[in-house]
Design a protein around this motif. Sequence first.
Motif, short mmCIF file in Angstrom:
data_model
loop_
_atom_site.label_atom_id
_atom_site.label_comp_id
_atom_site.label_asym_id
_atom_site.label_seq_id
_atom_site.Cartn_x
_atom_site.Cartn_y
_atom_site.Cartn_z
N THR A 5 0.85 -1.19 0.00
CA THR A 5 0.00 0.00 0.00
C THR A 5 0.89 1.24 0.00
OG1 THR A 5 -0.04 0.20 2.39
CG2 THR A 5 -1.71 -1.24 1.41
N ARG A 6 0.26 2.38 -0.16
CA ARG A 6 1.06 3.61 -0.12
C ARG A 6 0.25 4.75 0.45
NH1 ARG A 6 -2.30 6.64 -3.02
NH2 ARG A 6 -2.53 6.22 -5.22
N PHE A 7 0.97 5.73 0.96
CA PHE A 7 0.36 7.00 1.31
C PHE A 7 1.05 8.01 0.41
CE2 PHE A 7 0.31 10.79 4.29
CZ PHE A 7 -1.01 11.12 4.00
N ALA A 8 0.23 8.82 -0.27
CA ALA A 8 0.81 9.67 -1.32
C ALA A 8 0.39 11.12 -1.15
CB ALA A 8 0.37 9.13 -2.69
N PRO A 9 0.84 11.79 -0.10
CA PRO A 9 0.39 13.16 0.13
C PRO A 9 1.00 14.16 -0.85
CG PRO A 9 2.11 12.58 1.68
CD PRO A 9 1.80 11.32 0.92
N SER A 10 0.25 15.21 -1.12
CA SER A 10 0.78 16.34 -1.87
C SER A 10 1.30 17.34 -0.84
CB SER A 10 -0.33 17.00 -2.69
OG SER A 10 -0.93 16.03 -3.52
N PRO A 11 2.55 17.73 -0.94
CA PRO A 11 3.13 18.58 0.11
C PRO A 11 2.74 20.05 -0.04
CG PRO A 11 4.78 18.10 -1.53
CD PRO A 11 3.54 17.40 -1.98
N ILE A 41 5.79 11.21 -2.09
CA ILE A 41 5.45 12.63 -2.02
C ILE A 41 5.06 13.09 -3.42
CG2 ILE A 41 6.30 14.93 -1.41
CD1 ILE A 41 6.24 13.11 1.03
N GLU A 42 3.82 13.53 -3.57
CA GLU A 42 3.32 13.93 -4.89
C GLU A 42 3.49 15.43 -5.06
OE1 GLU A 42 -0.55 11.86 -5.37
OE2 GLU A 42 0.73 10.22 -6.02
N ASP A 43 4.72 15.76 -5.46
CA ASP A 43 5.12 17.17 -5.48
C ASP A 43 5.20 17.77 -6.88
OD1 ASP A 43 7.19 15.55 -6.22
OD2 ASP A 43 8.72 16.54 -5.02
N THR A 179 1.13 15.02 -16.29
CA THR A 179 0.08 15.51 -15.38
C THR A 179 -0.11 14.56 -14.21
OG1 THR A 179 -1.58 14.41 -16.72
CG2 THR A 179 -1.19 16.75 -17.19
N TYR A 180 -0.78 15.10 -13.24
CA TYR A 180 -0.93 14.43 -11.96
C TYR A 180 -1.46 12.99 -12.05
CZ TYR A 180 -3.00 13.15 -7.62
OH TYR A 180 -3.36 12.44 -6.53
N ASN A 181 -2.61 12.82 -12.70
CA ASN A 181 -3.22 11.49 -12.77
C ASN A 181 -2.30 10.47 -13.44
OD1 ASN A 181 -5.99 10.93 -11.79
ND2 ASN A 181 -6.37 12.90 -12.79
N CYS A 183 1.08 10.56 -13.45
CA CYS A 183 2.19 10.22 -12.55
C CYS A 183 1.75 9.18 -11.52
CB CYS A 183 2.69 11.47 -11.82
SG CYS A 183 3.30 12.73 -12.93
N VAL A 184 0.54 9.37 -11.00
CA VAL A 184 0.01 8.43 -10.00
C VAL A 184 -0.03 7.02 -10.57
CG1 VAL A 184 -2.04 7.81 -8.66
CG2 VAL A 184 -1.33 10.19 -8.78
N VAL A 185 -0.51 6.92 -11.81
CA VAL A 185 -0.63 5.61 -12.45
C VAL A 185 0.74 4.95 -12.61
CG1 VAL A 185 -1.10 4.53 -14.68
CG2 VAL A 185 -2.78 6.07 -13.66
N VAL A 197 -5.40 3.12 -0.94
CA VAL A 197 -6.33 3.68 0.06
C VAL A 197 -6.17 5.19 -0.03
CG1 VAL A 197 -6.96 3.76 2.50
CG2 VAL A 197 -5.91 1.68 1.56
N ARG A 198 -7.25 5.91 -0.30
CA ARG A 198 -7.13 7.37 -0.40
C ARG A 198 -8.48 8.03 -0.14
NH1 ARG A 198 -5.58 7.24 -6.74
NH2 ARG A 198 -7.51 6.35 -7.55
N GLY A 199 -8.45 9.34 -0.10
CA GLY A 199 -9.66 10.10 0.19
C GLY A 199 -10.68 9.98 -0.94
N ASP A 201 -12.30 12.12 -2.33
CA ASP A 201 -12.20 13.19 -3.32
C ASP A 201 -11.46 12.73 -4.57
OD1 ASP A 201 -10.19 13.01 -1.36
OD2 ASP A 201 -9.41 15.00 -1.82
N HIS A 202 -10.82 11.56 -4.50
CA HIS A 202 -10.10 11.05 -5.67
C HIS A 202 -10.89 10.01 -6.45
CE1 HIS A 202 -6.33 13.13 -5.07
NE2 HIS A 202 -6.53 12.97 -3.78
N ILE A 203 -12.11 9.76 -6.03
CA ILE A 203 -12.84 8.64 -6.62
C ILE A 203 -13.09 8.84 -8.13
CG2 ILE A 203 -15.24 9.34 -6.16
CD1 ILE A 203 -15.46 6.33 -4.99
#
Length: 469
Positions: A5-11, A41-43, A179-181, A183-185, A197-199, A201-203
């Motif tokens: 799993t990961r936690f991927a916060p934007s700083p 870190i999603e910077d 772009t953001y989406n 990079c996440v992929v 696992v994420r908020g 708001d990303h659904i």
Amino acid sequence: MTVKTRFAPSPTGFLHVGGARTALYSWLQARANNGEFVLRIEDTDLERSTQEACDAILEGMEWLGLNWDEGPYYQTKRFDRYNEVIDRMLAEGTAYKCYCSRERIEALREEQAAKGERMKYDGCCRDQAPRDTDEPFVIRFKNPTEGSVVFDDHVRGRIEIGNAELDDLIIARTEGTPTYNFCVVVDDWDMGITCVVRGEDHINNTPRQINILKALGAPIPEYAHVAMILGDDGAKLSKRHGAVSVMQYRDDGYLPEALLNYLVRLGWSHGDQEVFSIDEMKQYFKLDDINKAASAFNTEKLIWLNQHYIKTLDPEYVASHLEWHMHDQNIDMSNGPKLAELVPVLSERAKTLKDLAASTRYFYEDFTEFDEAAAKKHLRGVALEPLQLIQKKFAELASWDQASLHQAIEDTAAELEVGMGKVGMPLRVAITGAGQSPGVDVTALLIGRTRCEQRIAKAIEFVANRINS
Ligand code: GLU
């Protein structure tokens, strides 16, 4: 297959309680399954990301004890990789260059808006032959036009989105930045993430991300989209509700165990159990038991848990967190008892470590004045005799231990034929400066002999002066 799993916060700010809860659930999903946990870190949003925020997030994670097995990775250090994947997609035909001008897109948007339609790129450049030109372009993902994307969210259940509703997402901007989406992929794929696992708001991003993963031939992770946290008034949790930064909770005197226990229950349950050690969380945690509904923050409950942990965790451990507050409150610990010895004695009354630290001061530092109300009540003429006798008895003690101190106080009361309180209260005010403390014998024990003798002498002088004036 190992769970990863990961936690991927934007700083873009500190680690707030919502982020911390997402991090906790993601961490628990890894720990509960003997898996691995990645911090990323999603910077990529260079304008909003700051080093300060990165540091604050890492500090928050460390303070909470949410340790990671890999990372922290930084997206800004992975641009070469993203570009490599984009080149591959262009070559394979799963992405294409779009030369549509900003004006054309704007006109399209207006036209669609006028018809009451949702804005969607019309695919103008989608099937055109490659051009030999210097014109600026973006790169778009060739989203499938048929069928739908289906996933079983651990929290929200089955979700299905028709591909016709999805756009050809821009994966690289005109300047060439991914772009953001996208990079996440690439990250979730490269890092072997099996469960996201994420908020919630990303659904909306999830079906798009799944389509890109499929186009890359990458495995599709499981998903759990966690609902929001609301303030106790039902509005979205914000600064207005008080502390929202995790580190603010440290500053306010909470133990990480209390905050973690509080956060795990805020949106997840296991029967009607309220108190969970970290080990129990790891043992019982299941993504499927996360609530769908938003949860409301309740400070009272957090305080209750904090008190519980201050009272029940190993005093040495509590002391290790208390030390921060001792420094914060400028209490010099060089002369006095070991902090861990004070914890069990003082924890009964303390809701927070901040209160607890404040209540240790007279064990380490001399006070200049007695609390006015306490002195008025207990350091009166009638206290002179008990104080003088206890002074004498203390001086004669062969050993400065709790039983001997207790005996001396009892003997003083017996000899003077007064109740224990007539000795104990003046003594308490004498040695602590205040009207409230733990048991006066243990308090005297921990304050130490020399200090007690000095303070009793000072109290006797105070009472004598009062009689004479
Ligand atoms: N960086 C996103 C955020 O901080 C999280 C994205 C994700 O977990 O996929 O909200």
